[in-house]
Design a protein around this motif. Structure first.
Motif, PDB file in Angstrom:
ATOM      1  N   GLN A 177     -10.210   0.825  13.163  1.00  0.00           N
ATOM      2  CA  GLN A 177      -9.267   0.425  12.484  1.00  0.00           C
ATOM      3  C   GLN A 177      -9.048  -1.088  12.986  1.00  0.00           C
ATOM      4  OE1 GLN A 177      -7.025   0.088  10.005  1.00  0.00           O
ATOM      5  NE2 GLN A 177      -6.619   1.324   8.835  1.00  0.00           N
ATOM      6  N   ILE A 210      -1.936   1.220  14.579  1.00  0.00           N
ATOM      7  CA  ILE A 210      -1.929   2.450  14.049  1.00  0.00           C
ATOM      8  C   ILE A 210      -3.825   3.736  14.428  1.00  0.00           C
ATOM      9  CG2 ILE A 210      -0.624   2.727  12.337  1.00  0.00           C
ATOM     10  CD1 ILE A 210      -3.637   2.102  10.766  1.00  0.00           C
ATOM     11  N   THR A 215      -6.591   3.682  18.941  1.00  0.00           N
ATOM     12  CA  THR A 215      -5.622   4.754  20.120  1.00  0.00           C
ATOM     13  C   THR A 215      -6.738   4.045  20.821  1.00  0.00           C
ATOM     14  OG1 THR A 215      -6.736   6.759  19.700  1.00  0.00           O
ATOM     15  CG2 THR A 215      -4.336   6.252  20.016  1.00  0.00           C
ATOM     16  N   ALA A 272       3.126   7.051   4.726  1.00  0.00           N
ATOM     17  CA  ALA A 272       2.867   8.263   6.092  1.00  0.00           C
ATOM     18  C   ALA A 272       1.323   9.008   6.255  1.00  0.00           C
ATOM     19  CB  ALA A 272       3.510   8.967   4.293  1.00  0.00           C
ATOM     20  N   SER A 273       0.490   8.547   6.087  1.00  0.00           N
ATOM     21  CA  SER A 273      -1.074   8.289   5.799  1.00  0.00           C
ATOM     22  C   SER A 273      -1.129   7.594   7.993  1.00  0.00           C
ATOM     23  CB  SER A 273      -1.919   8.031   5.396  1.00  0.00           C
ATOM     24  OG  SER A 273      -1.862   6.615   5.222  1.00  0.00           O
ATOM     25  N   GLN A 274      -0.499   7.321   8.105  1.00  0.00           N
ATOM     26  CA  GLN A 274      -0.045   6.258   9.724  1.00  0.00           C
ATOM     27  C   GLN A 274       0.568   7.258  10.344  1.00  0.00           C
ATOM     28  OE1 GLN A 274      -0.339   2.395   7.953  1.00  0.00           O
ATOM     29  NE2 GLN A 274      -2.190   2.364   7.034  1.00  0.00           N
ATOM     30  N   VAL A 275      -0.203   6.922  11.758  1.00  0.00           N
ATOM     31  CA  VAL A 275       0.613   7.462  12.578  1.00  0.00           C
ATOM     32  C   VAL A 275       1.179   6.759  14.057  1.00  0.00           C
ATOM     33  CG1 VAL A 275       0.399   9.455  14.378  1.00  0.00           C
ATOM     34  CG2 VAL A 275      -0.993  10.139  12.926  1.00  0.00           C
ATOM     35  N   PHE A 276       1.575   5.690  14.104  1.00  0.00           N
ATOM     36  CA  PHE A 276       1.712   5.148  15.079  1.00  0.00           C
ATOM     37  C   PHE A 276       1.492   5.497  16.020  1.00  0.00           C
ATOM     38  CE2 PHE A 276       3.294   3.502  10.797  1.00  0.00           C
ATOM     39  CZ  PHE A 276       2.552   2.195  10.749  1.00  0.00           C
ATOM     40  N   GLU A 277       0.426   6.452  16.151  1.00  0.00           N
ATOM     41  CA  GLU A 277       1.152   7.232  18.321  1.00  0.00           C
ATOM     42  C   GLU A 277       1.543   6.656  19.010  1.00  0.00           C
ATOM     43  OE1 GLU A 277      -2.037   6.809  16.281  1.00  0.00           O
ATOM     44  OE2 GLU A 277      -3.459   7.953  17.061  1.00  0.00           O
ATOM     45  N   TYR A 278       1.263   5.231  19.011  1.00  0.00           N
ATOM     46  CA  TYR A 278       1.385   4.620  20.999  1.00  0.00           C
ATOM     47  C   TYR A 278       3.416   3.910  20.221  1.00  0.00           C
ATOM     48  CZ  TYR A 278      -2.506   4.209  24.271  1.00  0.00           C
ATOM     49  OH  TYR A 278      -3.637   4.685  25.111  1.00  0.00           O
ATOM     50  N   GLU A 316       5.666   5.550  19.059  1.00  0.00           N
ATOM     51  CA  GLU A 316       6.296   7.198  19.616  1.00  0.00           C
ATOM     52  C   GLU A 316       6.591   6.823  21.347  1.00  0.00           C
ATOM     53  OE1 GLU A 316       3.691  10.403  17.841  1.00  0.00           O
ATOM     54  OE2 GLU A 316       6.506  11.226  18.025  1.00  0.00           O
ATOM     55  N   PHE A 334      10.739   7.744  17.446  1.00  0.00           N
ATOM     56  CA  PHE A 334      10.665   6.462  16.346  1.00  0.00           C
ATOM     57  C   PHE A 334      12.318   6.615  15.407  1.00  0.00           C
ATOM     58  CE2 PHE A 334       6.471   8.117  15.346  1.00  0.00           C
ATOM     59  CZ  PHE A 334       5.598   7.471  15.502  1.00  0.00           C
ATOM     60  N   LEU A 377      -8.030  -2.649   7.203  1.00  0.00           N
ATOM     61  CA  LEU A 377      -9.248  -1.479   6.948  1.00  0.00           C
ATOM     62  C   LEU A 377     -10.146  -3.015   6.157  1.00  0.00           C
ATOM     63  CD1 LEU A 377      -8.719   1.349   4.273  1.00  0.00           C
ATOM     64  CD2 LEU A 377      -9.120   0.431   6.428  1.00  0.00           C
TER      65      LEU A 377
END
Lengths: 642, 350
Positions: free
Chosen positions: A122, A127, A129, A209-215, A217, A223, A277
């Motif tokens: 992406q 969003i 890694t 909601a479909s995206q995680v933003f893990e980094y 966090e 969050f 995208l």
């Protein structure tokens, strides 16, 4: 000076338009001078001095190599980035340089094609890694800070300066003025707030909601109200203030991560969930603008002529996907691509021998290690761990399997990260000492069977290994090659052979594929010795040491054994790491990390194997590429000779 | 015929349903968690839990009896498999866990790439394999028979990754005739309509793009075609040999028909049933099995994509991709069955 040279380029361009006969091979009349390289010389600097343009240095390379072919007193230049003091080179006359550049066309411009093993996931860095996404987003987006080329030091980018208050709970950042996003909208405090709010607040309309933003966090501890950033405030149009709940020492290092690069708010509003995208790409302020993405094939970015740091030298970068290592190398040989990352040992050797190619190593920000499982009774004895450490010939293994690009590790922190403790000698290879240590620990006949000290449970709480169970000592090897760890199986076999020589018999174990291995490690089910490693995210020592051995939420918290780390727990280390994480003073932090490294070494907490400087392969037409230890590589200075 | 077709189409439903169960179950039998695979060495507990919840991976596989105890009927049926089936029924293949985008969007690009390559390779295999088989059968034990049979034996035995690299080495690196990989040069412009680049370049009358597409297709198609080509040649030969001994062939010869007429009109048509069956099966295999070719030639198709998804435990991608391949496989074989009636008038479908 620049102006003076621009007429040369103009002449060059006009001449290239003329029929071929006119632009014959460069005339080889003498008129230049021999020159001996002095300290602090580099070719583009000399070209700037002689011809008024640093980009004219390929002319020096060309004429020097021409001379060197006929005259031994000149040195041949293999790699334009590597000239040594004392070398004799040839500085062509102005006419010769013009003739060369006329013949080869302008050295500026051109399309740089980089080959890689996989596609980007992406192009919205918040969003994802994976490194292949950052490789591209790092060209079109910029964070407030970035890493100094070739190092891990945070330096200003979209911010001109961030300053902390006395107790480091507030950071005020002055933003660069007059910068525009690629879509023409202005970069300012509102844009910074828009991005940070989007990442932080789960109810933000663009925090999909479909995206995680893990980094986000992971780096900012959660969050919404959990985040260590309690607010980002606009002071004026070009000043923002970050208010933190508590001091965070690696604040600038975090800020400089590709993940926290600023995207155009207008682009996110326009594309919504589809930002990043292929239809949208990335829209930022960087030196290159997104052009197109053909999935599984290539991504093209073009020079941003209005870049605040001055336009890049090349016109375009094409990131091409060629999944097969051998095919990618053949593409480099045939000239289909100009550079690549990830090559087999054979291909690296072939590239070193190839007169048209050269190898450049990415400075290592990684460490491969062999970990101990601390619920094994025998491994709880530091003497046994030390015996294992002295039994393995790390020098030999590094030389044979990591090749010329590996360094034997003495610390967990690689040498380029501050906090690396130079004074630690590292374990010597000494099988006799190992045998002695084993005998001292009560195993005079060696070690091949081990005992489970406490029940080991899986994620559901079922007992997998019972206390008192006896089992062979296992050595789990990685199921795949990682950037920090080449040839895991072969290295595992060599480690096992070394251990046998010291009387320690291990059973080599393949525990399933990569996700399986990661899952077992996470749940503390790699019961024995196991290979793994780490690559730093932001170049800060906290990101290495605290993640593995710290993680305390307060100074007086108790360090619980973590299944993910083989149940290792060292209260003193964890407490020191907590202190370092909240201390804004780098010198004090450095002292703490050096002490932590010493404690881990004295305890033989883990066996540090090697740091891997991953090689990148290039065509000799390419110069000026700067591989980064952390974050996306810099392509701004790349020059393509024709 | 219509009734037969209808029957066959209806019988597809249980077949495909079975396929979904098999794909779904086998995938989950492999240990390893998608969230852990995605986060790698970093995986922090909260992250993993949140990602699992977001993609419904914390739901039970088939049914949730625990929900029933709380009289929660919706919860009882809210399982991973039924969610997947429900979406599939609506034509929705779901979203990729790693990329969080609809799988259908990616399939729209990747599937045509694989189909284009497979069909081109199959055309090549048929165009060479069938004539080679006919010649071998008609001139049995001749030098031609020897050449084509030894050739096909080599074709079957050659590993694709080796052949692919040799082709690249020879034609791309040394001779520079063909590009190393990909579908189209990055600077060739083509208006994409169907995602079949041959068709797109033809309907937009874009000759440079057509030429470029063909140049990119040829090497991977040769690598992919060798095995089916060899199988088709050998199958054609043995099937022809059998037919050539039949009485009606002797009659045809006796009628004074030319050798060519006997071979093509009488023998080949009858020998064709097993050959077409093989072609059908092989086409399906090519569609599903182009992973190696796609990897070596950097072909952005579904083979490598699904393979990577398995390694990354991207369940929806594997489910969606495999389901599509299974569907095409079944349909191609239905077409083969239907063609029997045309080839052999004695076969009726009622």
């Amino acid at each position: 000076m620049r102006k003076k040279f621009s007429w040369l380029i103009l002449v060059a361009m006009i001449l290239t338009l003329l029929p071929v006969g006119v632009t014959a091979a460069p005339p080889q009349q003498d008129g230049g001078t021999a020159y001996t390289i002095q300290a602090d010389d580099w070719l583009s600097k000399l070209a700037d001095k002689e011809y008024g343009d640093p980009l004219a240095y390929p002319a020096i390379v060309y004429y020097t190599n021409l001379k060197a072919a006929a005259d031994d007193s000149f040195n041949e230049i293999d790699n334009p980035d590597l000239v040594e003091v004392g070398w004799v080179i040839y500085l062509p006359s102005n006419d010769e340089a013009t003739a060369f550049l006329t013949d080869t066309g302008s050295v500026a411009g051109g399309t740089f094609i980089f080959g890689r093993g996989g596609d980007s996931v992406q192009l919205d860095p918040a969003i994802v890694t994976d490194g292949e996404s950052f490789r591209v987003t790092g060209q079109c987006l910029e964070p407030l800070y970035q890493y100094e080329p070739g190092s891990t030091k945070p330096i200003p980018a979209l911010a001109t300066k961030c300053t902390a208050n006395e107790n480091s709970t507030e950071w005020t950042c002055a933003l660069r003025q007059g910068v525009k996003f690629h879509d023409g909208t202005p970069f300012n405090a509102d844009a910074v707030l828009f991005n940070f709010d989007r990442w932080k607040f789960t109810d933000n309309p663009y925090h999909f909601a479909s995206q995680v933003f893990e980094y986000y966090e992971y780096m900012w501890f959660g969050f919404d109200d959990d985040s260590i950033i309690s607010s980002v405030e606009k002071v004026d149009d070009y000043t923002v203030k970050f208010v933190l709940k508590e001091p965070l020492a690696p604040f600038l290092a975090n800020l400089a991560m590709d993940i926290f690069a600023i995207s155009s708010p207008a682009a996110i509003e326009k594309y919504g969930e589809n930002y990043g995208l292929p239809e949208a790409g990335c829209v930022g302020t960087g030196p290159f603008k997104f052009v197109e993405w053909v999935e599984g094939d290539h991504i093209t970015v073009a020079a941003n002529k209005d870049y605040w740091g001055g336009p890049p030298t090349i016109d375009e970068i094409v990131f091409r996907v060629i999944p097969d290592d051998s095919a990618r190398f053949l593409a480099l040989k045939s000239g289909d691509i100009h550079g690549l990352e990830q090559a087999t040992a054979e291909d690296i050797a072939a590239a070193e021998a190839d007169p048209n190619l050269y190898v450049k190593a990415r400075p290592a920000l990684n460490t491969a290690y062999l970990a101990f499982h601390y619920k094994i009774k025998e491994l709880q004895d530091p003497n046994v761990r030390k015996a294992i450490a002295h039994a393995i010939n790390r020098q030999g293994l590094t030389k044979n399997f990591f090749g010329a690009y590996g360094e034997v590790a003495t610390n967990f922190l690689p040498p380029l990260v501050w906090g690396h403790n130079e004074a630690i000698p590292g374990w010597t290879y000494d099988p006799e000492l190992s045998k002695k240590l084993l005998a001292d620990a009560g195993y005079p006949d060696g070690l091949s069977e081990v005992t489970i000290a406490e029940d080991i449970m899986d994620a559901e709480g079922n007992v997998v290994y019972k206390a008192g169970d006896k089992m062979p000592l296992k050595l789990y090897y990685l199921p795949i090659t990682r950037f920090y760890h080449p040839s895991p199986k072969e290295i595992g076999e060599a480690q096992a052979a070394d251990l046998t020589r010291a009387g320690i018999n291990v059973q080599l174990e393949l525990a399933g594929d990569w996700p399986t291995y990661l899952g077992l490690r996470r749940n503390g089910l790699l019961v024995g010795l196991y290979q793994l490693g780490w690559g730093g995210d932001n170049g800060d020592p906290d990101n290495f040491l605290n993640y593995f051995f710290g993680g305390l939420s307060s100074a007086d918290a108790v360090k619980e054994p973590d299944p993910r780390e083989g149940f290792y727990a060292n209260q003193e280390v964890a407490r020191l790491l907590y202190q370092a994480a909240i201390n804004p003073d780098q010198a004090e932090r450095q002292a703490i990390y050096e002490k932590v490294e010493q404690l881990l070494y004295d305890d033989t907490a883990r066996l540090w194997m090697a740091h891997n400087n991953t090689p990148l392969l290039f065509s000799k037409k390419i110069s000026g590429y700067v591989p980064q230890p952390v974050g996306a590589d810099y392509f701004e200075g790349v020059v393509i000779a024709k | 015929m219509t009734r037969y077709l209808l029957q066959r189409l209806i019988s597809l439903i249980p077949t495909l349903l079975g396929v979904t169960v098999v794909i779904f179950l086998l995938l989950r039998l492999i240990p390893g968690d998608p969230a852990v695979a995605m986060l790698g060495e970093h995986a922090a507990q909260e992250n993993v839990e949140r990602i699992r919840a977001q993609f419904g991976l914390n739901r039970p596989l088939f049914l949730d009896p625990a929900a029933l105890e709380n009289n929660d009927f919706a919860g009882f049926f809210d399982s991973q498999y039924l969610r997947f089936l429900y979406r599939l029924g609506q034509g929705d293949l779901g979203n990729s866990i790693h990329r969080r985008i609809p799988i259908a969007d990616e399939l729209k690009q990747r599937f045509p790439a694989t189909v284009e390559l497979s069909l081109f390779a199959m055309a090549l295999a048929v165009a060479i394999g069938i004539p080679a088989g006919i010649v071998s059968a008609a001139r049995r034990n001749s030098i031609w028979d020897g050449i084509s049979m030894v050739g096909s034996l080599i074709g079957v035995s050659m590993p694709i990754f080796w052949l692919g690299l040799m082709l690249i080495m020879l034609f791309a690196v040394l001779l520079n005739w063909f590009p190393i990989g990909g579908r189209l040069d990055h600077d060739t412009k083509l208006t994409v309509i169907t995602n079949f680049f041959l068709i797109d370049s033809l309907i937009t009358a874009n000759l440079p793009a057509l030429w470029d597409t063909l140049k990119h297709l040829i090497m991977p198609a040769i690598a992919l075609a060798t095995i089916p080509m060899a199988i088709i040649a050998r199958m054609t030969r043995s099937s022809m040999l059998e037919v050539l001994h039949a009485d009606y062939i002797r009659t045809a010869h006796a009628k004074g028909l030319s050798e060519r007429a006997v071979l093509i009109q009488h023998a080949l048509k009858n020998a064709f049933l097993p050959v077409i069956t093989i072609i059908g099966l092989q086409t399906g295999i090519l569609l599903a099995g182009a992973i190696l070719t796609e990897t070596i030639f950097a072909w952005p198709g579904i083979g490598k994509w699904v393979y990577d998804a398995i390694l990354g435990r991207d369940y929806p991608v594997v489910q969606g991709g495999t389901f599509l391949i299974a569907l095409v496989f079944v349909l191609v074989n239905l077409l083969v069955d239907l063609s029997y009636a045309y080839l052999d008038p004695r076969i009726h479908y009622d």
